[in-house]
Scaffold this motif. Structure first.
Motif, PDB file in Angstrom:
ATOM      1  N   LEU A 141      29.482   7.506  11.126  1.00  0.00           N
ATOM      2  CA  LEU A 141      30.702   6.709  11.102  1.00  0.00           C
ATOM      3  C   LEU A 141      31.717   7.266  12.099  1.00  0.00           C
ATOM      4  N   GLY A 142      32.468   6.356  12.688  1.00  0.00           N
ATOM      5  CA  GLY A 142      33.558   6.728  13.595  1.00  0.00           C
ATOM      6  C   GLY A 142      34.692   5.734  13.476  1.00  0.00           C
ATOM      7  N   GLY A 143      35.791   6.009  14.161  1.00  0.00           N
ATOM      8  CA  GLY A 143      36.978   5.183  14.014  1.00  0.00           C
ATOM      9  C   GLY A 143      36.917   3.839  14.709  1.00  0.00           C
ATOM     10  N   ALA A 144      35.982   3.651  15.655  1.00  0.00           N
ATOM     11  CA  ALA A 144      35.806   2.444  16.478  1.00  0.00           C
ATOM     12  C   ALA A 144      36.781   2.459  17.654  1.00  0.00           C
ATOM     13  N   GLY A 175      45.572   6.086  16.139  1.00  0.00           N
ATOM     14  CA  GLY A 175      45.937   6.879  14.973  1.00  0.00           C
ATOM     15  C   GLY A 175      45.749   6.130  13.674  1.00  0.00           C
ATOM     16  N   GLN A 176      46.099   4.844  13.664  1.00  0.00           N
ATOM     17  CA  GLN A 176      45.926   4.056  12.445  1.00  0.00           C
ATOM     18  C   GLN A 176      44.450   3.914  12.101  1.00  0.00           C
ATOM     19  N   ARG A 177      43.604   3.664  13.099  1.00  0.00           N
ATOM     20  CA  ARG A 177      42.166   3.542  12.827  1.00  0.00           C
ATOM     21  C   ARG A 177      41.593   4.864  12.300  1.00  0.00           C
ATOM     22  N   LEU A 178      42.088   5.974  12.805  1.00  0.00           N
ATOM     23  CA  LEU A 178      41.587   7.267  12.335  1.00  0.00           C
ATOM     24  C   LEU A 178      42.096   7.573  10.929  1.00  0.00           C
ATOM     25  N   ASP A 179      43.265   7.082  10.562  1.00  0.00           N
ATOM     26  CA  ASP A 179      43.712   7.193   9.171  1.00  0.00           C
ATOM     27  C   ASP A 179      42.795   6.378   8.263  1.00  0.00           C
ATOM     28  N   THR A 238      43.489  16.097  16.407  1.00  0.00           N
ATOM     29  CA  THR A 238      44.414  16.127  15.281  1.00  0.00           C
ATOM     30  C   THR A 238      43.855  15.457  14.042  1.00  0.00           C
ATOM     31  N   LYS A 239      43.197  14.306  14.233  1.00  0.00           N
ATOM     32  CA  LYS A 239      42.752  13.534  13.073  1.00  0.00           C
ATOM     33  C   LYS A 239      41.238  13.555  12.886  1.00  0.00           C
ATOM     34  N   THR A 240      40.481  13.192  13.930  1.00  0.00           N
ATOM     35  CA  THR A 240      39.028  13.108  13.746  1.00  0.00           C
ATOM     36  C   THR A 240      38.436  14.450  13.334  1.00  0.00           C
ATOM     37  N   LEU A 241      38.761  15.514  14.034  1.00  0.00           N
ATOM     38  CA  LEU A 241      38.174  16.806  13.718  1.00  0.00           C
ATOM     39  C   LEU A 241      38.666  17.344  12.378  1.00  0.00           C
ATOM     40  N   ARG A 242      39.837  16.940  11.965  1.00  0.00           N
ATOM     41  CA  ARG A 242      40.293  17.289  10.613  1.00  0.00           C
ATOM     42  C   ARG A 242      39.432  16.584   9.561  1.00  0.00           C
ATOM     43  N   THR A 243      39.109  15.309   9.811  1.00  0.00           N
ATOM     44  CA  THR A 243      38.238  14.583   8.893  1.00  0.00           C
ATOM     45  C   THR A 243      36.846  15.192   8.863  1.00  0.00           C
ATOM     46  N   VAL A 244      36.350  15.600  10.029  1.00  0.00           N
ATOM     47  CA  VAL A 244      35.051  16.289  10.085  1.00  0.00           C
ATOM     48  C   VAL A 244      35.074  17.524   9.200  1.00  0.00           C
ATOM     49  N   ILE A 284      38.753  23.903  17.977  1.00  0.00           N
ATOM     50  CA  ILE A 284      39.687  23.168  17.119  1.00  0.00           C
ATOM     51  C   ILE A 284      39.068  22.891  15.759  1.00  0.00           C
ATOM     52  N   LEU A 285      37.790  22.505  15.746  1.00  0.00           N
ATOM     53  CA  LEU A 285      37.118  22.255  14.472  1.00  0.00           C
ATOM     54  C   LEU A 285      37.067  23.528  13.637  1.00  0.00           C
ATOM     55  N   ARG A 286      36.827  24.652  14.263  1.00  0.00           N
ATOM     56  CA  ARG A 286      36.814  25.922  13.532  1.00  0.00           C
ATOM     57  C   ARG A 286      38.168  26.180  12.875  1.00  0.00           C
ATOM     58  N   GLU A 287      39.249  25.875  13.594  1.00  0.00           N
ATOM     59  CA  GLU A 287      40.592  26.068  13.029  1.00  0.00           C
ATOM     60  C   GLU A 287      40.822  25.151  11.829  1.00  0.00           C
ATOM     61  N   HIS A 288      40.404  23.888  11.935  1.00  0.00           N
ATOM     62  CA  HIS A 288      40.553  22.969  10.805  1.00  0.00           C
ATOM     63  C   HIS A 288      39.755  23.458   9.605  1.00  0.00           C
ATOM     64  N   CYS A 289      38.538  23.947   9.852  1.00  0.00           N
ATOM     65  CA  CYS A 289      37.720  24.468   8.755  1.00  0.00           C
ATOM     66  C   CYS A 289      38.397  25.665   8.097  1.00  0.00           C
ATOM     67  N   ALA A 290      38.950  26.554   8.900  1.00  0.00           N
ATOM     68  CA  ALA A 290      39.616  27.738   8.359  1.00  0.00           C
ATOM     69  C   ALA A 290      40.802  27.347   7.477  1.00  0.00           C
ATOM     70  N   GLU A 291      41.516  26.300   7.878  1.00  0.00           N
ATOM     71  CA  GLU A 291      42.688  25.865   7.115  1.00  0.00           C
ATOM     72  C   GLU A 291      42.325  25.423   5.701  1.00  0.00           C
ATOM     73  N   ILE A 292      41.119  24.854   5.531  1.00  0.00           N
ATOM     74  CA  ILE A 292      40.727  24.380   4.198  1.00  0.00           C
ATOM     75  C   ILE A 292      39.725  25.308   3.526  1.00  0.00           C
ATOM     76  N   GLY A 293      39.416  26.422   4.167  1.00  0.00           N
ATOM     77  CA  GLY A 293      38.506  27.393   3.576  1.00  0.00           C
ATOM     78  C   GLY A 293      37.040  26.994   3.652  1.00  0.00           C
ATOM     79  N   ARG A 294      36.666  26.263   4.678  1.00  0.00           N
ATOM     80  CA  ARG A 294      35.276  25.851   4.836  1.00  0.00           C
ATOM     81  C   ARG A 294      34.633  26.612   5.982  1.00  0.00           C
ATOM     82  N   ASP A 295      33.348  26.936   5.818  1.00  0.00           N
ATOM     83  CA  ASP A 295      32.588  27.624   6.854  1.00  0.00           C
ATOM     84  C   ASP A 295      32.089  26.595   7.866  1.00  0.00           C
TER      85      ASP A 295
END
Length: 316
Positions: free
Chosen positions: A105-108, A126-130, A181-187, A209-220
């Motif tokens: 899946l992706g935002g289109a 941004g709206q599509r990614l939300d 900001t949005k897609t990689l956070r959702t990932v 960037i994905l590593r930083e998002h993962c660290a923020e939520i405590g995911r490996d």
């Protein structure tokens, strides 16, 4: 390091069903790990009015004709369908394939096809990614067996459920895209798999960037299978590979498809090209092949796998 996963995306445009079907069945028999297709209603390379096959229907047909490859959209357009319908489509594909479905899946992004068919495109990226973030959260709950009621910003469910459950205990969700900001956070929040398109420099930045998002939520980060796209024609002589590629581009009405790495040459050349991506932690090499399809590239998969899988670490 585990041997890389080799996926095949044969372009579903500017072709006929027998050629498309036979190539994908041959890929299953030859030893490819996965088969992917697009989710578009108009052709996306060259003129938009070229023929193109619909994604979910194609996957269902190929699932019934194959035995081992994983199957998915690379990637589905979230704007095309309500997530409840998407959950049912993915679950049905999982049953047809006996547990081989991946929900991509992706935002289109292709506004023209939304305009052509009267589909809601939203007011901004941004709206599509939300919408995508909300949709993926609902999909995970439905696929995991919850009965879902939600009055969300975009989606409204009342006791929605997905029965039967998928065959896989956890049907994997793949998210495509590299929006920082949005897609990689959702990932980081939801994805089992992630796929990106672009050169090595973009890949390195996106992984960081994905590593930083993962660290923020405590995911490996290692929990997410990472893949990238590459265009490939395998020939021992690069000049011959270039001729094959040029014919493909003429067939698809495109002077040249750009925007991602490309190897027109030997398996050894492909191995060298993908090595830096593997060093970054990517494990899925997704090969894109336009029509008219090149069977030699498909049939030399074992040679590709041997060379790619035996790459020593940098400096080794």
């Amino acid at each position: 390091m585990a041997k890389p996963h080799l996926g095949l995306l044969a372009w579903p445009q500017s072709t006929e069903w027998p050629a498309y079907r036979d190539l994908l069945v041959a890929a299953d028999a030859s030893g490819w790990d996965s088969i992917w297709t697009w989710d578009h209603l108009l052709s996306i390379t060259g003129p938009a009015d070229q023929s193109i096959f619909e994604g979910w229907t194609s996957l269902a047909a190929i699932a019934a004709l194959t035995a081992r490859v994983r199957l998915g959209l690379m990637v589905g357009a979230n704007t095309f369908r309500n997530p409840g319908l998407t959950a049912k489509l993915a679950t049905t594909l999982d049953h047809i394939s006996n547990g081989r479905a991946v929900l991509g899946l992706g935002g289109a992004w292709f506004e023209r096809e939304h305009e052509a068919f009267g589909l809601e495109f939203g007011g901004s990226v941004g709206q599509r990614l939300d919408w995508l973030d909300e949709s993926v959260g609902l999909l995970r709950r439905l696929l995991d067996g919850e009965t879902v009621t939600q009055d969300g910003p975009h989606y409204h469910f009342v006791d929605a459920l997905c029965r039967p459950r998928p065959i896989q205990a956890r049907l994997p969700i793949l998210i495509g895209g590299s929006g920082p900001t949005k897609t990689l956070r959702t990932v980081a929040r939801y994805a089992d798999m992630w796929n990106m398109t672009g050169p090595l420099e973009k890949a390195a930045t996106s992984v960081g960037i994905l590593r930083e998002h993962c660290a923020e939520i405590g995911r490996d980060l290692a929990e997410i299978e990472m893949g990238f796209n590459i265009q490939v024609v395998i020939r021992d002589q690069p000049a011959e590979a270039e001729q094959v590629w040029e014919k493909m581009m003429r067939t698809n009405g495109a002077p040249n498809a750009t925007g991602m790495p490309r190897v027109l040459g030997s398996p050894a050349a492909l191995a060298e090209a993908v090595r830096p991506f593997l060093d970054l932690g990517f494990s899925h090499i997704n090969v894109r092949v336009p029509a008219p399809y090149d069977r030699e590239t498909i049939e030399r998969v074992d040679e590709i796998r041997e060379l790619v899988g035996d790459l020593p670490p940098r400096g080794g």
